[in-house]
Design a protein around this motif. Sequence first.
Motif, short mmCIF file in Angstrom:
data_model
loop_
_atom_site.label_atom_id
_atom_site.label_comp_id
_atom_site.label_asym_id
_atom_site.label_seq_id
_atom_site.Cartn_x
_atom_site.Cartn_y
_atom_site.Cartn_z
N GLU A 238 48.04 32.34 37.62
CA GLU A 238 47.48 31.09 38.12
C GLU A 238 48.24 30.58 39.34
O GLU A 238 47.68 30.00 40.24
CB GLU A 238 47.51 30.01 37.03
N LYS A 239 49.53 30.83 39.32
CA LYS A 239 50.34 30.32 40.42
C LYS A 239 50.24 31.20 41.65
O LYS A 239 50.61 30.81 42.74
CB LYS A 239 51.79 30.21 39.96
N ARG A 240 49.74 32.39 41.45
CA ARG A 240 49.60 33.30 42.60
C ARG A 240 48.31 32.97 43.36
O ARG A 240 47.32 33.67 43.24
CB ARG A 240 49.55 34.74 42.10
N ASN A 241 48.37 31.89 44.08
CA ASN A 241 47.11 31.40 44.64
C ASN A 241 46.69 32.12 45.93
O ASN A 241 45.63 31.87 46.46
CB ASN A 241 47.17 29.89 44.85
N ILE A 242 47.54 32.99 46.46
CA ILE A 242 47.11 33.79 47.60
C ILE A 242 46.70 35.15 47.07
O ILE A 242 47.52 35.93 46.60
CB ILE A 242 48.24 33.93 48.64
N LYS A 243 45.41 35.40 47.10
CA LYS A 243 44.90 36.65 46.53
C LYS A 243 45.35 37.83 47.38
O LYS A 243 45.76 38.87 46.87
CB LYS A 243 43.38 36.58 46.48
N LEU A 244 45.25 37.64 48.68
CA LEU A 244 45.61 38.75 49.56
C LEU A 244 46.11 38.20 50.88
O LEU A 244 45.52 37.30 51.47
CB LEU A 244 44.38 39.63 49.80
N PRO B 164 46.66 52.40 56.13
CA PRO B 164 46.90 51.65 57.37
C PRO B 164 47.94 52.35 58.24
O PRO B 164 48.84 53.01 57.72
CB PRO B 164 47.43 50.31 56.88
N THR B 165 47.82 52.19 59.55
CA THR B 165 48.82 52.73 60.46
C THR B 165 50.10 51.90 60.39
O THR B 165 51.20 52.41 60.38
CB THR B 165 48.27 52.71 61.90
N GLU B 166 49.89 50.60 60.33
CA GLU B 166 51.02 49.68 60.23
C GLU B 166 50.57 48.44 59.49
O GLU B 166 49.39 48.19 59.35
CB GLU B 166 51.48 49.25 61.63
N GLY B 167 51.54 47.64 59.07
CA GLY B 167 51.20 46.37 58.45
C GLY B 167 51.22 46.44 56.95
O GLY B 167 51.30 47.52 56.37
N GLN B 168 51.20 45.29 56.33
CA GLN B 168 51.26 45.23 54.87
C GLN B 168 50.10 44.41 54.32
O GLN B 168 49.54 43.56 55.01
CB GLN B 168 52.58 44.57 54.42
N LEU B 169 49.78 44.70 53.06
CA LEU B 169 48.73 43.97 52.38
C LEU B 169 49.33 43.43 51.09
O LEU B 169 49.49 44.16 50.12
CB LEU B 169 47.57 44.90 52.05
N TYR B 170 49.70 42.18 51.12
CA TYR B 170 50.35 41.60 49.94
C TYR B 170 49.28 41.07 49.00
O TYR B 170 48.45 40.26 49.39
CB TYR B 170 51.31 40.49 50.34
N TYR B 171 49.36 41.52 47.77
CA TYR B 171 48.31 41.20 46.81
C TYR B 171 48.83 40.26 45.74
O TYR B 171 49.92 40.47 45.19
CB TYR B 171 47.82 42.50 46.17
N GLU B 172 48.10 39.24 45.45
CA GLU B 172 48.44 38.24 44.44
C GLU B 172 49.85 37.71 44.61
O GLU B 172 50.74 38.00 43.82
CB GLU B 172 48.22 38.82 43.04
N SER C 94 53.21 44.64 48.05
CA SER C 94 52.25 45.19 49.01
C SER C 94 51.47 46.34 48.41
O SER C 94 52.04 47.23 47.77
CB SER C 94 52.96 45.66 50.28
N LEU C 95 50.17 46.32 48.65
CA LEU C 95 49.32 47.39 48.13
C LEU C 95 49.74 48.74 48.68
O LEU C 95 49.53 49.77 48.07
CB LEU C 95 47.86 47.14 48.51
N ARG C 96 50.32 48.73 49.87
CA ARG C 96 50.70 49.99 50.50
C ARG C 96 51.81 50.69 49.75
O ARG C 96 51.95 51.89 49.80
CB ARG C 96 51.18 49.74 51.93
N LYS C 97 52.68 49.88 49.10
CA LYS C 97 53.88 50.47 48.51
C LYS C 97 53.81 50.53 47.00
O LYS C 97 54.60 51.20 46.37
CB LYS C 97 55.11 49.65 48.91
#
Lengths: 434, 326
Positions: free
Chosen positions: A3-9, A74-82, A111-114
Amino acid sequence: MNEKRNIKLWVKNLKKYYPTIENPLKKLIKGQEYVKAVDDISFEIKKGEVFGLVGESGSGKTTVGENLLMLQKPTEGQLYYEINEEIKKEILEAEKNGNKEKINKLNKKHSLRKRKNLRKLRKDIQMIFQDPSAALNPSMTVFESILHPAKIHKIGDTKEERKQKVYNMMEEVGLTPVERFKDKYPRDLSGGERQRVIIARAMILEPTFLVADEPVAMLDMSIRSKILNLLMKLKEEFGLTILFITHDLATAKLICNRIGIMYLGKIMELGKTKEIFENPKHPYTKSLMRAIPRADPRERERDKNLPEGEIPDPIDMPQGCRYHPRCLEATSKCGWGPRDLKEHIENNLLKIYDEEEIEEMEFNFKEDKENNKLEIHDKKEICNYLEKKKKEDTPLMNAIKETNKNQNKLTIKFKKPKEPKRKETETRAACFYN
Amino acid sequence: MNTEQETGEKPNISIKNLDITYNYENDSEEVKAARDINLDIKNGEIVSLVGESGSGKSTIGSSILNLLPKDTLTRGKIQLDGKNLLELPENDIREIRGKDISKIFQDPMGRLNPLMTVEQHFIELLNEHTDFGKEKAIEKSIDALNDVGIPPNRFEDYPHEFSGGMRQRIMIALALVLNPRILIADEATTSLDVVVQSQILNLLRDVTEKYNTSILNITHNLGVVAEISDRVVVLYGGKVVEKGSAEEIFHKPKHPYTKGLINSVIGLDTEELEWVEGTPPDLVNPPSGCPFHPRCPQVMEKCKKQFPEQTGFNDSHKTWCHLYES
């Protein structure tokens, strides 16, 4: 905890470059070229919202979607999930301090990447595709298609329970009466029904995040709304977060809470849907809105004021602001260069020469990208034309820093190009105007 | 049955009682793609055929140039200069294609020969239909390209060197270089982005005005229809259910299907989602009576039995619906 993880992505500085296949010799001389399909974009999707990614074909919107699901790396960058604001702050801080160890640790965790358990996450993140006939296995019945992922992800404990879940989901998406639909093959279904199967197939895994890539673009006008309505119903019922990828601003306006407008791999404008539509900031957004065809003949004569040309070649991206060659509000600082001038001359050849002359002519333009200059040889007429044109107050002409005439050679040098940036918190649009 | 009014001006092309059946007398099931179609197009007029997939709109467009598969049955008349195009031998139809009637398609890349330059496309077409010398042919072609906004120095480029919108412009230039009387545009702007689509629609309107060409515009996109049509013909399940001026169809629609279709358009001012319930009809066994009756919110008993007679509201606006029969 969730619930506290209000940033989905949180998509952070995502880049996806595709190397162009070229002969090795050329590669040696020129270096490897890339198609920059997604070129450093950042945005976040809040839990429970519908975020729209809108753009023309070639803008990179689909590539973003596929990168989120790790269908492409992805070539670069991160995708942080929840994550939440605190974690976000932590990441930004670590980055600021250059604490690589900490960044790595955080990436591994968020990060979804890792992350290692990607397969489990795939259940949580599902995708709906544009072409429902291509996304279904033609040799599987409706029942089998929906059952298949449930089996893989071990939804339900017994065979009987799984079967019941499939039936329930079919009812949920309106494939009723179930008895009539369950043994049908994709070819027996209409486009709308196929899309329902795809939605059911995604929803049976009880995902919390749905990537919908043009889910209604291939459907007939009369049933698009019905499928959209179904998606919205499911969103409410299952508390979904949706990334809605579309080329259609009108649909995005209707169902998205926030939208990002993409152009050639960049987000040009991002904000709350209402704000963007009430007060679009980026000239590209404004043009898109004017261009949407209205289903009303009385609006035919409205002032459309269309930009010229089309989305340019992503291998050879315009310098400065990538929208500047088409922009109706461009100024001299938007990134004009040798290529724009060359194009301008080519488009105005008929004003400079007679038709017959053009046919026999060879044009010697030399573009020097490094120094941002254009050389023109042996063309008195073009020189004369430019002399005259330079007096006019157009952004292209105003961007010229200096001209040199040396015997038969005219060298035109431009100001150094800069690209406008959209700072995440301060500005909504990536444009020098704002 | 056919009562297309005679308003003095002679139609450019006239379709009368056209029936089209696919898979006629072969092993597969017969598909009744178009039934009893009547349509006149005047000089310089833009008429749109609208309908969902399976409504028969593309089939009608293809029948005009005899582009349908071999085992298709066509009955009725498509009249151009007193000739019935359906009965013309292949050689005569070849004469007409590209010269009197030309066609542009959704996917321009698939219609241009990747091994030929733009110039070669033009020369081939002009050689086939005219006895212009090379010089005149080139002059004509450059004029046509100029009309659609392609600079003359691109004349020797190959199709792959152009963007999607430019290719569609080249297709339009090819279609118009011989000043045809009729241009059939089958989803010609569907695969283009909105901005380019809007550019192409403007272009189509300008060139038809300039050369007094008629356009038969075939599309499912009502936005596109509203942008360029003079008149609109609404098809459902292979039947014409309503026709009228663009103003009449969009502002005073009569047929429940037309109303449903217009309400389901998602525009910038849409506040609520609306749609037409049900699924498109099966054309192997089309519904009895009015083909729309299984989906119609105002269905009556007689709709299931009998296709309605025409109701005319004025010279241009007509519908086929039992609700309006007196």
